[in-house]
Design a protein around this motif. Structure first.
Motif, short mmCIF file in Angstrom:
data_model
loop_
_atom_site.label_atom_id
_atom_site.label_comp_id
_atom_site.label_asym_id
_atom_site.label_seq_id
_atom_site.Cartn_x
_atom_site.Cartn_y
_atom_site.Cartn_z
N ASP A 10 98.97 -36.12 26.00
CA ASP A 10 99.08 -34.64 26.48
C ASP A 10 98.36 -34.31 27.52
OD1 ASP A 10 100.18 -31.96 26.47
OD2 ASP A 10 98.63 -31.32 24.78
N ALA A 15 92.53 -31.10 30.82
CA ALA A 15 92.03 -32.39 29.95
C ALA A 15 93.18 -32.88 29.58
CB ALA A 15 91.22 -32.24 28.74
N LYS A 17 94.88 -35.45 26.53
CA LYS A 17 94.85 -35.90 25.15
C LYS A 17 95.25 -37.11 24.88
CE LYS A 17 94.05 -31.21 23.50
NZ LYS A 17 95.00 -30.66 24.53
N GLY A 19 96.59 -39.98 22.00
CA GLY A 19 96.58 -40.63 20.46
C GLY A 19 97.58 -41.52 20.26
N LYS A 30 92.12 -41.00 18.17
CA LYS A 30 92.37 -40.10 19.31
C LYS A 30 91.40 -39.70 20.25
CE LYS A 30 92.37 -35.57 17.12
NZ LYS A 30 92.92 -34.41 17.17
N ASP A 31 91.64 -39.44 21.38
CA ASP A 31 90.58 -39.36 22.29
C ASP A 31 90.69 -38.20 23.30
OD1 ASP A 31 87.72 -39.49 23.41
OD2 ASP A 31 87.77 -41.76 23.63
N GLU A 32 90.07 -37.66 24.42
CA GLU A 32 90.18 -36.62 25.39
C GLU A 32 89.64 -36.97 26.36
OE1 GLU A 32 90.19 -32.87 23.53
OE2 GLU A 32 90.14 -31.82 25.36
N ASN A 301 96.01 -28.17 18.56
CA ASN A 301 96.13 -28.70 20.04
C ASN A 301 96.78 -30.16 19.93
OD1 ASN A 301 94.87 -26.98 21.18
ND2 ASN A 301 92.82 -27.39 20.78
N ASP A 302 97.22 -30.57 18.81
CA ASP A 302 97.88 -32.01 18.63
C ASP A 302 99.37 -31.92 18.80
OD1 ASP A 302 95.56 -33.10 18.07
OD2 ASP A 302 95.62 -33.00 16.09
#
Ligand SMILES: [Zn+2]
Length: 319
Positions: A10, A15, A17, A19, A30-32, A301-302
């Motif tokens: 995303d 940023a 994201k 996943g 997941k990570d950002e 936010n997911d």
């Protein structure tokens, strides 16, 4: 052993994201990462391509084990070409990014790209607030107003994938100027930014009517927390809810949805959803109000990265 793993990304204005998502929409890892660290001197697409390699390696997988990549991205996205073709804000080095082509060339994995608000609507439909619903209008209220419209189970994309720009429907023909070049757009009145702006103005006009510490960092949470003790705040919120309802009433009459999903930080405020629902139900024509639900989003936010995987799975035969 999980059968299939997809990579969801995303890409927002600050940023990206990442996943790993399974076939049921569960996020396994997941990570950002920041995409705005140097004011976009490094193009977002370059950052995201590099971080993709890092993210997949850090999760212990090989690209051959990934069944597809779904990208949810900010801006105007041509979903067929998987390219960024416009942006209402001004993000340097973003318009013109060939996301699909770059990913497929670098990683040899099928990739789809969809606008982030449309993607969030699909995420909510798949495993969030919209499960089981076929006709949904999804609205995200934050710094701007985003939207996605699902008609008969399909996201409405329009000719080039641009449909659903709910924030730019005009609700006040002689109203304020908008970043899109028009005047009176819903976004100018219905975003959280708009609410904060009108409360700041009220406070300047009536300084004694607000607590001393109120001026610092006014935000949606602060406004709602103080709502019951301050009649001026109540008026400002009431006007704001009125303006949001104007947009929704038009959308309900056009699309006859069974559900309107409201996302963004303010959607967690029960009193807000109830007030909005009441206004919409009062003003739409009676048959449109029957069974119409106005509910908060569930995925937070997911939603974007999950929705991109749903879109990927639904369209696999076409890519
Ligand atoms: Zn506009």
């Amino acid at each position: 052993m999980i059968n299939k793993v997809y990579l969801g990304i995303d890409i927002g204005g600050t940023a990206a994201k990442f996943g790993l998502v399974d076939e049921n929409g569960n996020i396994l890892h997941k990570d950002e990462f920041s995409v705005s660290f140097d004011g976009y001197e490094t193009p977002i697409l370059k950052t995201v391509l590099e971080k993709t390699e890092y993210f997949v390696a850090s999760s212990g997988l090989d690209f051959r084990e990934i069944s597809g990549i779904g990208v949810s991205a900010t801006g105007q996205i041509d979903s067929e070409k998987g390219e960024v073709i416009g942006s209402a804000g001004h993000i340097k080095n973003w318009v013109g990014s060939k996301i699909k082509e770059s990913f497929e060339k670098k990683y040899s994995v099928k990739t789809i790209v969809i606008n982030d608000a449309n993607s969030a609507a699909l995420g909510e439909k798949w495993i969030g607030a919209g499960i089981g619903h076929k006709n949904i209008v999804a609205i995200t209220i934050g710094t701007g107003v985003g939207g996605g419209i699902i008609v008969d189970d399909k996201i409405l994309l329009g000719k080039r994938g641009l449909a659903g720009e709910i924030g730019h429907i005009v609700i006040h023909g002689d109203g304020e100027s908008c970043s899109c070049g028009n005047v009176g757009c819903l976004e100018r009145y219905a975003s959280t930014t708009a609410l904060v702006r009108s409360v700041s103005k009220l406070q300047k006009e009536n300084p004694t009517a607000f607590p001393k510490d109120f001026e610092e960092n006014i935000n949606g949470r602060k406004i709602f927390d103080a709502l019951n003790e301050n009649s001026l705040l109540k008026q400002a919120v009431d006007k704001w809810v009125d303006d949001i309802s104007l947009g929704i009433i038009s959308l309900v009459h056009i699309f006859n949805p069974e559900q309107v999903i409201i996302g963004g930080g303010v959607s967690t405020r029960k009193e807000f959803i109830e007030a909005l629902s009441k206004k919409v139900h009062e003003k739409v024509m009676p048959r449109f109000a029957e069974g119409l639900e106005i509910v908060p989003a569930k995925l937070g936010n997911d939603a974007g990265l999950i929705g991109a995987i749903y879109y990927l799975k639904e369209n696999k035969k076409n890519i």
